[in-house]
Scaffold this active site. Sequence first.
Site, PDB file in Angstrom:
ATOM      1  N   ASN A 102      -6.850   3.803  15.974  1.00  0.00           N
ATOM      2  CA  ASN A 102      -8.889   3.952  16.937  1.00  0.00           C
ATOM      3  C   ASN A 102      -9.387   5.206  17.151  1.00  0.00           C
ATOM      4  O   ASN A 102     -10.124   5.149  17.201  1.00  0.00           O
ATOM      5  CB  ASN A 102      -8.359   3.197  17.926  1.00  0.00           C
ATOM      6  CG  ASN A 102      -8.256   1.371  17.077  1.00  0.00           C
ATOM      7  OD1 ASN A 102      -8.377   1.064  16.305  1.00  0.00           O
ATOM      8  ND2 ASN A 102      -8.302   0.650  17.696  1.00  0.00           N
ATOM      9  N   GLU A 103      -8.410   6.954  17.041  1.00  0.00           N
ATOM     10  CA  GLU A 103      -9.101   7.510  17.506  1.00  0.00           C
ATOM     11  C   GLU A 103      -9.312   8.172  16.885  1.00  0.00           C
ATOM     12  O   GLU A 103     -11.001   8.470  16.593  1.00  0.00           O
ATOM     13  CB  GLU A 103      -7.981   8.563  18.380  1.00  0.00           C
ATOM     14  CG  GLU A 103      -7.437   8.233  19.345  1.00  0.00           C
ATOM     15  CD  GLU A 103      -6.540   7.369  19.662  1.00  0.00           C
ATOM     16  OE1 GLU A 103      -5.969   7.052  18.210  1.00  0.00           O
ATOM     17  OE2 GLU A 103      -6.021   6.251  20.975  1.00  0.00           O
ATOM     18  N   GLU A 151      -9.694  -2.779   4.526  1.00  0.00           N
ATOM     19  CA  GLU A 151      -9.359  -2.606   5.187  1.00  0.00           C
ATOM     20  C   GLU A 151      -9.586  -3.010   7.192  1.00  0.00           C
ATOM     21  O   GLU A 151      -9.044  -3.214   7.600  1.00  0.00           O
ATOM     22  CB  GLU A 151      -8.163  -1.607   4.764  1.00  0.00           C
ATOM     23  CG  GLU A 151      -7.181  -1.916   6.473  1.00  0.00           C
ATOM     24  CD  GLU A 151      -5.566  -0.565   6.268  1.00  0.00           C
ATOM     25  OE1 GLU A 151      -6.464  -0.041   5.262  1.00  0.00           O
ATOM     26  OE2 GLU A 151      -4.578  -0.637   6.141  1.00  0.00           O
ATOM     27  N   SER A 201       0.251   6.072   3.519  1.00  0.00           N
ATOM     28  CA  SER A 201       0.340   7.363   3.762  1.00  0.00           C
ATOM     29  C   SER A 201       2.374   7.679   3.687  1.00  0.00           C
ATOM     30  O   SER A 201       3.052   7.108   2.591  1.00  0.00           O
ATOM     31  CB  SER A 201       1.820   6.411   5.685  1.00  0.00           C
ATOM     32  OG  SER A 201       0.059   5.977   6.223  1.00  0.00           O
ATOM     33  N   GLN A 241       0.924  -0.820   0.084  1.00  0.00           N
ATOM     34  CA  GLN A 241      -0.080   0.219   0.532  1.00  0.00           C
ATOM     35  C   GLN A 241       0.610   1.258   0.259  1.00  0.00           C
ATOM     36  O   GLN A 241       1.711   1.508   1.010  1.00  0.00           O
ATOM     37  CB  GLN A 241      -0.834   0.105   1.331  1.00  0.00           C
ATOM     38  CG  GLN A 241      -2.041  -0.928   1.257  1.00  0.00           C
ATOM     39  CD  GLN A 241      -2.318  -1.035   2.455  1.00  0.00           C
ATOM     40  OE1 GLN A 241      -4.105   0.075   2.438  1.00  0.00           O
ATOM     41  NE2 GLN A 241      -2.534  -1.297   3.778  1.00  0.00           N
TER      42      GLN A 241
END
Lengths: 307, 381
Positions: B364-365, B245, B128, B125
């Site tokens: 997760n935030e 994902e 980022s 991938q």
Amino acid sequence: MRFAFTDDQLAFRDAVRELLERECTPAHVRAAWTNDTGRVPGLWDQLTQMGIVGMLVPEARGGMGMSMADLVLLLEETGRTALPDPIVETAALGAALVDHAGQTLAAGHELVPWADTADVIVTAEGRFDRARAELVPRDSVDGARRVFEVRGTPEPLDAAILRAAFVRGVIGTAAQQCGLAQRMLDMTAAYAKERRQFGVPIGSFQAVKHHLANARIALEFARPLVYRAAVTLDPVHASMAKSKADDAALVTARAALQCHGAIGYTTEYDLHLYMKRAWALARSMGDGQLHRDRVAGAVLEPRSMPA
Amino acid sequence: MDLSFSPTEEAFRAESRAWLEANVPRPPLPSGDTRAGFTAHLAWERALFDARYAVVSWPTEFGGRDASLWEWLIFEEEYYRAGAPQRVTQNGIFLLAPTIFEFGTPEQQARILPRMASGEQTWCQGWSEPNAGSDLAGIASKAVRDDAAGGWRLSGQKTWTTRGAFCTHLFGLFRSDPAAERHHGLTYFLVDLASPGVTVRGVERLDGDEGFAEVFLDDVFVADADVLGEPNQGWAVAMATTGSERGLTLRSPGRFLATAQRVIDLYHERGDDPRLRDRLIAAYIDAEAYRWQTFWTVTRLAEGLSAGAESSMVKVFWSELDVRLHELALELLGEHAELLDDAAGAWMKGYEFSLAGPIYAGTNEIQRNVIAERVLGLPRK
């Protein structure tokens, strides 16, 4: 595999939701805290007429002969509205213990909620006719849940029947916890959209969002366990359901109170009606610890399966 | 409600179980996040492909068996139950492939999917960048139009690219319209890492493996045939990939049911420490809860409904469950937890990997923000 309710089951749920949203509003629950009976006048009769109260009772005894999978969504609605009636006890736990579908049954271990309304009372010791039992009223934190200690000499009940009854009561209570969690989550999400501080809705703050996201996640993963148990009626599945549903209700109650701030800490505001029910139910029909012990008995010590 | 699998599904489970028991490598392969381990894993992927277990849910023409979502879940349960190797092809087969099925041309599907299924081409991938992590729309890597050559020229840097040092291809987002901002003007490209102008540098992860990479692109040519979806519409295409994902395709329940069972086995091996019993059972119940929540969701998907933002709840749940399961294992191991040189080392490595879960695929935030905004309707601002 089709893990979903039928259109008929969902339609029945919608009908019950409509009735309870009209007839079991926060004002009705609040009135039950102080009125003579501790109940919503007339509502039990309406639920009986809809067939909910005797839903699992065999047709030969005046019921509808339906299944826990048909009932579970309706019990979730009775949780969502904090119905002050022994509906789980009568409709789920008591279905095989009543003589006919018209009877009301109360049940509990050390405390029996709504025992004064019942024709029949069931505890771990056995079955009482209410007229022959001595009821000692106690004061619950949930004023719309009148609880009693029951004294007297019961008739013994067949252990297997009692165990199966308890499993249905556990699943029904778990369903109510899911309904309570949903109610508190809805109330709090609505409040967080309206309430403004620092010039913005408090629901825009990440700290508030994360509290409510945690509550929503807990509910998301509790419900399927409750529905699964309602189909299988397996005691271990019921214990998993109760443990997770209690967690969902308690986590949501905590998040709801915190996100409401001081208004939620008043009895003038409605949140406490639902929060206190969740607190009581979390220790009713076995608490999370008891149910995790039962799961442990099956998973960690397979040769000593819990009853 | 019907909570049973059909005779056909049960037969598929039995067949899968038998094949896996006969074929799963023993002893386990070295980590697929090292160069030597990656090569060993590709041989395993080829064995899976030859037995038509590599991509069971894909159409037969691309190497699958047209298996239903139910059969796919059954295969996953059996795969992890058997202790089979990690899937080094996962970012291709589980993340890119669903996106190619949705947005790819027939030519792209025919060219890319069979090679992906066999492991001949391996995909990493390219999301980022040094300044675009959780804030993916902050992507700065550029795509400049080259009309004469019939394609685009890519420049910039991608980072935290899992197995980027070993894979043959990269999929990712690049800014193709310099005038557009944020979610607009991005294009989804499929890049051959052997192309001139590509430099890949492996980066050692927390667990000591060279599982990460930085990918530098300097005027790398990519033909129009390797644009997935429409130019400048890449954000919508990428959201399909991130949905996979976060949702069940990357981390199905079978994985956590198997881990929970292994922690239970460890609990017995270590003498049934009563202090950990309740937490162990709570984690076991969570693995069951994920299984049944998945069955609930898959019933909906099978009836044509979509999952949507619910995938964020799933991602938070499995990633935090995975950390709890590994924490329990380390507590059961006690002083031995720190050792890397015996069987217990697998638990420490697993713990380190589990700690990545709450970070990758959107922290997760961020997921909790998504749940609050899209499931509960709280305001963005």
